[in-house]
Design an enzyme around this catalytic site. Sequence first.
Site, mmCIF file in Angstrom:
data_model
loop_
_atom_site.group_PDB
_atom_site.id
_atom_site.type_symbol
_atom_site.label_atom_id
_atom_site.label_comp_id
_atom_site.label_asym_id
_atom_site.label_seq_id
_atom_site.Cartn_x
_atom_site.Cartn_y
_atom_site.Cartn_z
ATOM 1 N N GLU A 117 15.581 50.977 46.317
ATOM 2 C CA GLU A 117 14.679 51.974 46.909
ATOM 3 C C GLU A 117 13.246 51.600 46.553
ATOM 4 O OE1 GLU A 117 16.330 55.993 47.518
ATOM 5 O OE2 GLU A 117 17.616 55.545 45.830
ATOM 6 N N HIS A 239 8.789 63.633 50.909
ATOM 7 C CA HIS A 239 9.623 62.492 51.294
ATOM 8 C C HIS A 239 9.165 62.014 52.666
ATOM 9 C CE1 HIS A 239 13.020 59.891 52.002
ATOM 10 N NE2 HIS A 239 13.424 60.089 50.762
ATOM 11 N N ARG A 285 6.021 56.095 47.253
ATOM 12 C CA ARG A 285 6.335 57.138 48.221
ATOM 13 C C ARG A 285 5.087 57.894 48.693
ATOM 14 N NH1 ARG A 285 11.639 60.593 46.848
ATOM 15 N NH2 ARG A 285 12.699 58.640 47.231
ATOM 16 N N HIS A 340 9.780 67.442 48.822
ATOM 17 C CA HIS A 340 11.041 66.886 48.318
ATOM 18 C C HIS A 340 11.198 67.047 46.814
ATOM 19 C CE1 HIS A 340 14.487 64.239 48.270
ATOM 20 N NE2 HIS A 340 13.877 63.364 47.480
ATOM 21 N N ARG A 375 6.917 60.001 41.448
ATOM 22 C CA ARG A 375 8.261 59.613 40.962
ATOM 23 C C ARG A 375 8.831 58.507 41.847
ATOM 24 N NH1 ARG A 375 13.496 61.171 42.674
ATOM 25 N NH2 ARG A 375 12.392 62.062 44.430
HETATM 26 C C1 SIN Z 1 16.302 59.014 48.856
HETATM 27 O O1 SIN Z 1 17.433 58.564 48.758
HETATM 28 O O2 SIN Z 1 15.495 58.632 49.697
HETATM 29 C C2 SIN Z 1 15.872 60.093 47.930
HETATM 30 C C3 SIN Z 1 16.167 59.733 46.551
HETATM 31 C C4 SIN Z 1 15.219 60.399 45.624
HETATM 32 O O3 SIN Z 1 14.322 61.104 46.063
HETATM 33 O O4 SIN Z 1 15.348 60.160 44.420
#
Ligand code: SIN
Length: 532
Positions: A117, A239, A285, A340, A375
């Site tokens: 990620e 998000h 993010r 989020h 985060r």
């Molecule tokens: C995601 O899977 O995009 C969200 C995971 C997260 O916010 O930790």
Amino acid sequence: MTSEIEDSAEVVIIGAGAAGLFSALTLAPKRVIVLSKEPLGGICASAWAQGGIAAAVGEKDTIISHVSDTIKAAAGTADTEVVDVLINEAPRYVKILEKYGVRFDRDNTGTFRLSREACHTCRRVLRAAAGDGFGHELMRALTEAVKKTPSILFKEGITAEKIIRSNGTDKGSVQGVLGRQTKENKPMIFTAPAVILATGGIGNLYTVTTNPPSAIGRGIAMAARAGAQLSDLEFVQFHPTALDTNENPAPLATESLRGEGAHLLNGLGEKFMPKYHKMAEMAPRDVVSRAIFAQLQKSQKVFLDCRHIDVTHFPAFLKTCARAGLDPEHDLVPVVLAAHYHMGGVATDLKGRTSVPGLWACGEVAATGLHGANRIASNSLMEVIVMGGRAAADIQNTGKPTPKKVKINIKALPTLPQTCVPQPEENTLRHIMTDMAGIVRHKQDMIKALRHIISIEQKAEGVNSQLADRALVSRMIVISALHRTESRGGHYRADYPKPVKSWQKRSFVTLKEINTLTYCALTPNAKKGNFA
Ligand code: SIN
């Protein structure tokens, strides 16, 4: 409404997501009461997590690299000691989760299957349920373990509303929780010398969110009213890729899709992320979210293009797309920004202790300093588990007095407001927060927001506890955002668009200070208030 003592325990835990259940399990065989509005295994943010849990368990991964990625993404305000301790402990907690029955995805050789990620420099996110169903699998295992643990008393249908401190003051030690049996609107007291807040986040303060409806920050409100120190309230994470398919809460298109190579396209079909950051779709993010915000302002729509990747490992995503009549192998998937995660919350130390003796906090409601201003994905479930375990261990070690020694003066307790049922003003507040204290903020808008919020808060205080708490938490976020005159991570000010060196620090504040700052913000000639 007068209250009666309903039950007593060694520890009362407020919240039944992963943080609440994991700390309850770790405390066994101590007698623990878990208070929850939902039934055991019911709706909670943890169950909706798709990505997984981050831990440096991969063959080529190292603790140092996980620490460094976390600190880099945090935009200069992570507490490096906290980062170090939690990330070092994460692999051990993965083993504990397996003992509780969590089935992680593994390949034929038994090696963990890992996702990547944003901002993680390697594959590091442990997954489950053949891809993007980690949250469900985690909650399934913890729920089953709780059912088999007789020392845990699960009380559903209860909304916790106040932390009780001795003498009814904000100086005394914690004595329990004043709650409300929601169906019959009946106040109930649960006594204990130790209380753990595990109430989750604040996403539902905004119009579009990936969080469940209960995520309105009531844990922060309770802690604030009990006199606890709060931290980093201005840092709210949006998000970048919730599905824009008219579902509310908005389902996620997990960041691991971008980890597998999915692109973001604007309404003109252009890949725009490389213009904003060298890591493009894998940028922090907050950067991706602001880039999408800018695109939405210009061309109305943003899409996730998954047509060239293998989406079969994302069954939850495929299911949600199917509900909206979309097939991501052939269709572009419309996405939207959604509140989020809250990096801020109730300030705790590495043992999960808040500044109030007898009150611990873990999970999203807490602010340990791990995430700084931004985060990285899947560090939150890691924090939930490690801090849930650490808080429980600390309570085990403190040798707190037995519940029998908790003597509550019921007459000195505050009475609960008559009701907590949802009101139309909740929607008004959501729009105020989204339009005036959302992804891009400006002093003038926030002052306007503050005036609206205060008028709602004043009407609700003492009358409707849910609305009053929602308004209070909204006000505290706005005040914290007004106070931080710079941009950093999940806090962006159009009137102060750059980070400022002197602000490269966490913010700490109490409700008393918030009230002073509120007065100062609305009274131009008042002396400036101070955050620690
Ligand atoms: C995601 O899977 O995009 C969200 C995971 C997260 O916010 O930790």
